[in-house]
Design a protein around this motif. Sequence first.
Motif, short mmCIF file in Angstrom:
data_model
loop_
_atom_site.label_atom_id
_atom_site.label_comp_id
_atom_site.label_asym_id
_atom_site.label_seq_id
_atom_site.Cartn_x
_atom_site.Cartn_y
_atom_site.Cartn_z
N GLY A 153 0.81 -1.21 0.00
CA GLY A 153 0.00 0.00 0.00
C GLY A 153 0.85 1.25 0.00
O GLY A 153 0.52 2.24 -0.67
N ALA A 154 1.96 1.23 0.75
CA ALA A 154 2.88 2.36 0.78
C ALA A 154 3.50 2.60 -0.59
O ALA A 154 3.64 3.75 -1.05
CB ALA A 154 3.98 2.11 1.82
N GLU A 155 3.85 1.51 -1.26
CA GLU A 155 4.44 1.62 -2.60
C GLU A 155 3.43 2.23 -3.57
O GLU A 155 3.79 3.07 -4.40
CB GLU A 155 4.88 0.23 -3.06
N GLU A 156 2.18 1.83 -3.44
CA GLU A 156 1.13 2.37 -4.28
C GLU A 156 0.96 3.87 -4.03
O GLU A 156 0.62 4.64 -4.94
CB GLU A 156 -0.19 1.64 -4.01
N ALA A 185 -6.25 -4.01 -6.47
CA ALA A 185 -5.05 -4.14 -7.30
C ALA A 185 -3.81 -4.34 -6.45
O ALA A 185 -2.91 -5.12 -6.80
CB ALA A 185 -4.88 -2.91 -8.19
N VAL A 186 -3.74 -3.65 -5.31
CA VAL A 186 -2.59 -3.80 -4.41
C VAL A 186 -2.60 -5.18 -3.77
O VAL A 186 -1.57 -5.85 -3.68
CB VAL A 186 -2.61 -2.70 -3.33
N ALA A 187 -3.77 -5.61 -3.31
CA ALA A 187 -3.88 -6.93 -2.70
C ALA A 187 -3.52 -8.03 -3.71
O ALA A 187 -2.86 -9.02 -3.36
CB ALA A 187 -5.29 -7.14 -2.17
N THR A 188 -3.93 -7.84 -4.94
CA THR A 188 -3.61 -8.81 -5.99
C THR A 188 -2.10 -8.89 -6.21
O THR A 188 -1.54 -9.98 -6.39
CB THR A 188 -4.31 -8.43 -7.31
N LYS A 189 -1.44 -7.75 -6.15
CA LYS A 189 0.02 -7.73 -6.29
C LYS A 189 0.69 -8.50 -5.18
O LYS A 189 1.64 -9.26 -5.41
CB LYS A 189 0.51 -6.27 -6.30
N VAL A 190 0.21 -8.32 -3.95
CA VAL A 190 0.79 -9.04 -2.81
C VAL A 190 0.63 -10.55 -3.00
O VAL A 190 1.57 -11.32 -2.79
CB VAL A 190 0.11 -8.59 -1.49
N ILE A 191 -0.56 -10.97 -3.40
CA ILE A 191 -0.83 -12.40 -3.54
C ILE A 191 -0.09 -13.01 -4.72
O ILE A 191 0.52 -14.09 -4.60
CB ILE A 191 -2.35 -12.65 -3.70
N THR A 192 -0.09 -12.34 -5.85
CA THR A 192 0.46 -12.95 -7.07
C THR A 192 1.96 -12.75 -7.22
O THR A 192 2.63 -13.58 -7.83
CB THR A 192 -0.24 -12.38 -8.31
N GLU A 193 2.52 -11.65 -6.67
CA GLU A 193 3.93 -11.36 -6.89
C GLU A 193 4.82 -11.57 -5.67
O GLU A 193 6.02 -11.81 -5.83
CB GLU A 193 4.08 -9.90 -7.35
#
Length: 353
Positions: A215-218, A284-292
């Motif tokens: 979230g901070a990165e976003e 979108a942020v949560a998806t990034k955490v899960i997928t990446e």
Amino acid sequence: MTSRRRFTTSRAGRAALVAATAAAALLLSGCVAGENAPAAGGDSTAGTTEGGTLNIDFATYNPLSLIIKDQGWLEDALDDQDITVNWVQSAGSNKANEALRADAIDVGSTAGSAALLNRANGSAIQAIDVFSQPEWSAIVVGQGSTITDVAELKGKKVAATKGTDPYFFLLQALEEAGLSASDVTIENLQHADGWAALQNGSVDAWAGLDPIMAGAEEAGAKLIYRNVDFNSYGILAATESFIDERPDVAQTVVNAYEHAREWAASNPDETAQILADAAGLDLAVATKVITERSNLDVDPAPGKAQEQVLSIIGPIFVESGDVSSQDKVDDALADLFNPSFVDDADPSAIGAK
């Protein structure tokens, strides 16, 4: 030094070890637990627990815990035994360990490094499942910061939550840059407070933790140093008293975790949505955490792969004064892993009603 991302490189051969041991992990796992580890999982002769409460944590850094809580699987699985499920949120590994030490929870979500530190300092816990192999920590600076290299942190203030993976990530990153903890001022703040301190300018950098870090990165924060090899595994830790007195309930917990792992693989979009809702993140942020940055498809049996990582981190405990001797670290590492519940896991036993 510029921002780096190293997913294929290995420190002390860690990546190669994980690949080499994946197929044989269940055969090896019986050899890696300490001599005092329980020999059996859920089929113990202790019988079936009736009544009482399972105190278990959930954490935004443990996606499987969020799925299990959201789906109500433990409540359903333990209903016939008249066992109440009490969910307690952990804000970080240090908080999970505090609750485990106080017997406020029976099962908690910690980083492997935090679990080892807790056991080395006298807490009677064991790792009964590996919930993820994450890249959940990095060194973070604010959007307008001119700092681009860990070496530039000398003389600066850095927020970190002591007793957690980001804290030990910071110590390793400093060491690699030719610095030590004494070269910076470490502000001991809980993860969310560290991000707040970075935002208001009271610290120069933050040893971040996902999903807060994503979230901070976003929001514009910059990750100046990433190294997956400095992150330890996500460990499901249980008190030895819980393991000894209610092994059937411990087995149900591990069954639920392995069911959740399968469910997450089949339902990635729903998994991201559950994380987004629990952590207050954009999807979108949560998806990034899960997928990446969350490898949930990992061998769940705690053992050699985690031992390899923690044998590198362990001496840092002594150097930093967090543990009084290397002997205590070695003894803790020898007795930390209990793969018996994963060996006996039956994911199909969950959600069958």
